[in-house]
Motif scaffolding. Structure first.
Motif, short mmCIF file in Angstrom:
data_model
loop_
_atom_site.label_atom_id
_atom_site.label_comp_id
_atom_site.label_asym_id
_atom_site.label_seq_id
_atom_site.Cartn_x
_atom_site.Cartn_y
_atom_site.Cartn_z
N VAL A 54 9.12 -9.53 4.73
CA VAL A 54 9.77 -8.45 3.98
C VAL A 54 9.98 -8.98 2.57
O VAL A 54 10.27 -10.17 2.39
CB VAL A 54 11.07 -8.03 4.67
N LYS A 114 0.83 -3.31 12.18
CA LYS A 114 2.27 -3.59 12.00
C LYS A 114 3.06 -3.33 13.29
O LYS A 114 4.26 -3.60 13.34
CB LYS A 114 2.86 -2.70 10.90
N THR A 161 0.81 -1.22 0.00
CA THR A 161 0.00 0.00 0.00
C THR A 161 0.84 1.27 0.00
O THR A 161 0.67 2.15 -0.85
CB THR A 161 -0.91 0.00 1.25
N ARG A 177 5.34 -16.30 -5.94
CA ARG A 177 6.06 -15.02 -5.98
C ARG A 177 7.52 -15.24 -6.34
O ARG A 177 8.02 -16.36 -6.33
CB ARG A 177 5.98 -14.35 -4.60
N LYS A 197 0.38 -14.45 2.03
CA LYS A 197 -0.29 -13.27 1.47
C LYS A 197 -0.53 -13.56 -0.01
O LYS A 197 0.41 -13.91 -0.73
CB LYS A 197 0.61 -12.03 1.63
N MET A 207 6.72 -3.95 5.02
CA MET A 207 6.73 -5.05 6.00
C MET A 207 5.29 -5.46 6.26
O MET A 207 4.42 -4.59 6.47
CB MET A 207 7.38 -4.61 7.31
#
Ligand SMILES: O=C(O)C(O)[C@@H](O)[C@H](O)[C@H](O)COP(=O)(O)O
Length: 268
Positions: A174, A227, A62, A204, A199, A168
């Motif tokens: 990370v 966070k 974001t 990925r 996530k 993060m």
């Protein structure tokens, strides 16, 4: 007649991995994005006054995308010589080219497309997408390692990133290095294919710690109360397997650029 005193010996300072770590707290996520954008543009100008090209690593997430929108809006962006900037990514979601969930797609939409030809297409080094000549995250990671090697100094696996932006997650992940995941311990390569990311999406590609920690400066951009616990853990030397962000740092400097909600649990 007196003999002049010998010149003192000059010894290069030792590099220490966690030295020069700083935390800068901003009132909210919007202000954080604006401040990091201004800081990034200033860093690009500073580095360009010393050498060219400049290598920058982008992050998804974001705030990572919001700050690119802030760069796009800034009048300072036109002072940067974008022809001397190379853009890389710290991680990518392994999806087809143009998928809206790809970090590349979001970064192009937020900033890169608006730069047009002033940022040469060959300076944008996206991680290869599904179907873009590669069919697995591993193949994409291998191709990206080869691309990094093309720009590396002799003996290095990757160019030294002048700034690597990193987000993060609330779980302390990370790039796409997640708690307890096998990818955390991969060495000997700058990139790794990741399966089973908690996530979404699950597949990925990520830089490894080796590549992350070779960056000159690492800038974490972190916002949100969710966070706070992992931010506290990362800053107090938590176990990297549990809090991967605790294992990421820049060789010269590590900046934690955070909002007040994320910083709520830190000692005053
Ligand atoms: O592709 C991604 O998802 C990332 O690069 C990831 O590491 C991200 O930076 C963090 O999850 C923080 O994301 P938020 O800022 O959205 O919480």
């Amino acid at each position: 007649m007196t003999t002049p005193a010998p010149e003192p010996a000059v010894t290069a300072p030792e590099r220490q991995p966690h030295h020069r770590r700083r935390v800068v707290v901003h009132p909210d996520a919007g202000t954080l994005a604006e401040a990091v954008a201004a800081r990034l543009l200033t860093r690009l100008l500073d580095v360009q006054s010393l050498h060219s090209p400049v290598h920058v690593g982008l992050t998804g997430g974001t705030v990572g995308i919001a700050l690119l929108r802030a760069v796009a809006r800034s009048p300072i962006r036109d002072v940067v010589d974008w022809s001397g900037v190379h853009v890389w990514w710290g991680d990518e979601r392994f999806l087809p080219s143009g998928d809206p969930d790809r970090n590349e797609t979001q970064a192009r939409d937020a900033l890169l497309d608006s730069l047009g030809d002033v940022l040469p297409a060959e300076n944008v080094h996206a991680m290869p997408a599904l179907g873009d000549g590669v069919d697995t995250p591993e193949r994409s990671a291998e191709a990206y390692a080869a691309e990094l090697a093309r720009f590396a100094a002799d003996g290095a696996a990757a160019p030294e990133l002048d700034v690597l932006l990193l987000g993060m997650g609330p779980d302390g992940h990370v790039a796409s290095l997640f708690p307890g995941h096998d990818a955390l311990t991969v060495t000997g390569t700058p990139t790794v294919g990741v399966h089973g990311s908690p996530k979404p999406p699950p597949e990925r590609v990520s830089l490894t710690f080796e590549a992350i920690n070779a960056a000159h400066q690492v800038w974490f951009v972190v916002a949100g109360a969710e966070k706070a616990a992992q931010l506290g853990a990362a800053l107090s030397g938590a176990d990297v397997a549990a809090t991967p962000a605790a294992g990421a740092y820049g060789r010269e400097r590590t900046l934690w650029l955070v909002d007040a909600a994320a910083a709520a649990g830190l000692p005053a």
